[in-house]
Design a protein around this motif. Structure first.
Motif: not given
Length: 144
Positions: A125-144
């Motif tokens: 579950a902790a690994g899944a949360s890290e994956d989601f935070s990485d994805i969210e960081a990428i989306l925020k970087k691109h303004g999505i």
């Protein structure tokens, strides 16, 4: 009557040009010109020219085209009104409608814009949360 005469004259002239082209030993071009020249003659013989000219100069036909145009405009206007009414009913059009009736809100909206937290449990579950935070960081970087 005048239209049929003009179309017949055009066909005769085209066949004459095709004959001259064939005399110059350009048979393929002559056959193509003859084919195009026979089109107006065929239209005269089938009565399509008379029908077209009767329709073009008929006030009743133009009134019919006007009625068809008005019907099309009414259909387009009602379709647009239905779309606008559907957007207002779905929440003002600011947020997209859910894909399925029982679908939940997106994770960012449901958690107040925070990243989803892992459930208390193992490392998966902790690994899944890290994956989601990485994805969210990428989306925020691109303004999505």
């Amino acid at each position: 009557m005048l239209a049929e005469t003009i179309f017949s004259a055009v066909a005769a002239a085209g066949l004459g040009i095709a004959a001259i082209t064939a005399y110059r030993k350009k048979y393929r071009s002559a056959a193509r010109i003859a084919a195009y020249a026979l089109v107006p003659l065929g239209l005269v013989m089938t009565g399509a020219v008379r029908w077209a000219f009767d329709t073009a100069f008929s006030p009743v036909a133009w009134a019919g085209f006007g009625a068809l145009g008005a019907a099309w405009l009414l259909l387009a206007a009602t379709r647009g009104a239905e779309r606008r009414a559907g957007r207002k009913a779905a929440g003002g059009g600011a947020e997209p409608a859910a894909v399925a009736p029982g679908a939940s809100a997106p994770a960012g909206k449901a958690l107040g814009g925070r990243a989803p937290r892992a459930a208390t449990g193992g490392g998966a579950a902790a690994g899944a949360s890290e994956d989601f935070s990485d994805i969210e960081a990428i989306l925020k970087k691109h303004g999505i």
